[in-house]
Scaffold this motif. Structure first.
Motif, PDB file in Angstrom:
ATOM      1  N   VAL A  20       0.877  -1.201   0.027  1.00 11.79           N
ATOM      2  CA  VAL A  20      -0.079  -0.022   0.046  1.00 11.79           C
ATOM      3  C   VAL A  20       0.945   1.416  -0.059  1.00 11.79           C
ATOM      4  O   VAL A  20       0.581   2.209  -0.646  1.00 11.79           O
ATOM      5  N   LEU A  21       1.683   1.334   0.691  1.00 11.34           N
ATOM      6  CA  LEU A  21       2.878   2.422   0.990  1.00 11.34           C
ATOM      7  C   LEU A  21       3.721   2.626  -0.325  1.00 11.34           C
ATOM      8  O   LEU A  21       4.032   3.851  -0.564  1.00 11.34           O
ATOM      9  N   ARG A  22       4.236   1.441  -0.676  1.00  9.37           N
ATOM     10  CA  ARG A  22       5.038   1.595  -1.922  1.00  9.37           C
ATOM     11  C   ARG A  22       4.709   0.360  -2.970  1.00  9.37           C
ATOM     12  O   ARG A  22       5.188  -0.544  -3.067  1.00  9.37           O
ATOM     13  N   PRO A  23       3.750   0.739  -3.818  1.00  3.25           N
ATOM     14  CA  PRO A  23       3.380  -0.146  -4.835  1.00  3.25           C
ATOM     15  C   PRO A  23       4.189  -0.611  -5.887  1.00  3.25           C
ATOM     16  O   PRO A  23       4.097  -1.783  -6.482  1.00  3.25           O
ATOM     17  N   GLU A  24       5.125   0.140  -5.977  1.00  2.00           N
ATOM     18  CA  GLU A  24       6.187  -0.258  -7.067  1.00  2.00           C
ATOM     19  C   GLU A  24       7.101  -1.581  -6.621  1.00  2.00           C
ATOM     20  O   GLU A  24       7.534  -2.199  -7.319  1.00  2.00           O
ATOM     21  N   THR A  25       6.880  -1.818  -5.221  1.00  2.60           N
ATOM     22  CA  THR A  25       7.336  -3.065  -4.851  1.00  2.60           C
ATOM     23  C   THR A  25       6.985  -4.189  -5.499  1.00  2.60           C
ATOM     24  O   THR A  25       7.699  -5.177  -5.840  1.00  2.60           O
ATOM     25  N   LEU A  26       5.581  -4.413  -5.427  1.00  3.13           N
ATOM     26  CA  LEU A  26       4.865  -5.420  -6.197  1.00  3.13           C
ATOM     27  C   LEU A  26       4.850  -5.207  -7.574  1.00  3.13           C
ATOM     28  O   LEU A  26       5.265  -6.368  -8.324  1.00  3.13           O
ATOM     29  N   ALA A  27       4.746  -4.191  -8.152  1.00  5.48           N
ATOM     30  CA  ALA A  27       4.864  -3.778  -9.525  1.00  5.48           C
ATOM     31  C   ALA A  27       6.042  -4.315 -10.118  1.00  5.48           C
ATOM     32  O   ALA A  27       6.184  -4.878 -11.271  1.00  5.48           O
ATOM     33  N   SER A  28       7.172  -3.762  -9.679  1.00  8.07           N
ATOM     34  CA  SER A  28       8.506  -4.294 -10.067  1.00  8.07           C
ATOM     35  C   SER A  28       8.752  -5.744 -10.119  1.00  8.07           C
ATOM     36  O   SER A  28       9.209  -6.288 -11.001  1.00  8.07           O
ATOM     37  N   CYS A  47      -2.075  -2.299  -7.728  1.00  2.00           N
ATOM     38  CA  CYS A  47      -1.220  -2.749  -6.484  1.00  2.00           C
ATOM     39  C   CYS A  47      -1.657  -2.539  -5.228  1.00  2.00           C
ATOM     40  O   CYS A  47      -1.719  -3.154  -4.117  1.00  2.00           O
ATOM     41  N   ARG A  48      -1.875  -1.121  -4.937  1.00  2.00           N
ATOM     42  CA  ARG A  48      -2.385  -0.636  -3.550  1.00  2.00           C
ATOM     43  C   ARG A  48      -3.944  -1.528  -3.239  1.00  2.00           C
ATOM     44  O   ARG A  48      -3.977  -1.814  -2.079  1.00  2.00           O
ATOM     45  N   GLY A  49      -4.641  -1.719  -4.216  1.00  3.67           N
ATOM     46  CA  GLY A  49      -5.658  -2.511  -4.053  1.00  3.67           C
ATOM     47  C   GLY A  49      -5.694  -3.959  -3.329  1.00  3.67           C
ATOM     48  O   GLY A  49      -6.221  -4.427  -2.568  1.00  3.67           O
ATOM     49  N   ILE A  50      -4.587  -4.546  -3.976  1.00  5.20           N
ATOM     50  CA  ILE A  50      -3.965  -5.806  -3.453  1.00  5.20           C
ATOM     51  C   ILE A  50      -3.582  -5.654  -2.219  1.00  5.20           C
ATOM     52  O   ILE A  50      -3.679  -6.571  -1.484  1.00  5.20           O
TER      53      ILE A  50
END
Length: 174
Positions: A20-28, A47-50
């Motif tokens: 939620v705080l850093r969606p780029e962690t999941l996206a990358s 990503c934040r929704g997940i």
């Protein structure tokens, strides 16, 4: 034993909070960033929704009061993990990190599902407690009438004995 699924809930909520705080962690990790490592706003929202879903399911695993609702929370969490692993496999393009993430997510789903096996049942616990109270009252009443003291039989021993007797009856032995 409810500490194991509750511990998994803590981990799930923590990972969800990071996403939620850093969606780029999941996206990358899923290969959803551009070549510069930037995340499109729509991907960040997804990503934040997940992450929010993971935080809520983790909190449910931590704080639900009864064992039956804990089992439901664990089933929901495991189902979400298996769904995530399947969807990650369907994304276009090849990404080794995405395959690793899908494997880790599926592994967490298996771990959650296995942790569900450690959860007892509220109804069974209440029934065992009532049975123990009834049998203890009966034993104490009989002892006082007969003027003797006998050993107390544990509820676990009675429960196992009942299971064995039922299995023997079903097999036609007893």
């Amino acid at each position: 034993m409810t500490w194991f699924p509750r511990l998994l809930g803590i981990g799930t909520a923590a990972v969800g909070a990071v996403v939620v705080l850093r969606p780029e962690t999941l996206a990358s990790a899923c290969g959803l960033c551009d070549s510069d490592g930037n995340v499109e706003p729509s991907t960040a929202v997804l990503c934040r929704g997940i992450g929010v879903r993971d935080v809520l399911s983790g909190l449910a695993m931590i704080f639900v009061p009864s064992q039956d609702t804990l089992r439901l929370a664990v089933v929901a969490r495991a189902t979400a993990d298996f769904g995530d692993a399947a969807v990650l496999d369907l994304l276009p393009g090849a990404s080794q990190t995405r395959n690793i993430v899908a494997t880790l997510v599926a592994g967490r789903g298996v771990l959650c599902a296995l942790s569900g096996l450690t959860i007892g049942s509220d109804a069974a616990d209440e029934e065992a407690a009532e049975l123990a109270d009834d049998q203890q009252t009966c034993v104490w009443g009989r002892e006082s009438r007969e003027g003797r003291v006998t050993g107390w039989t544990s509820p676990v021993r009675r429960w196992v004995r009942e299971i064995v007797e039922e299995e023997l009856r079903d097999a036609g032995v007893g």
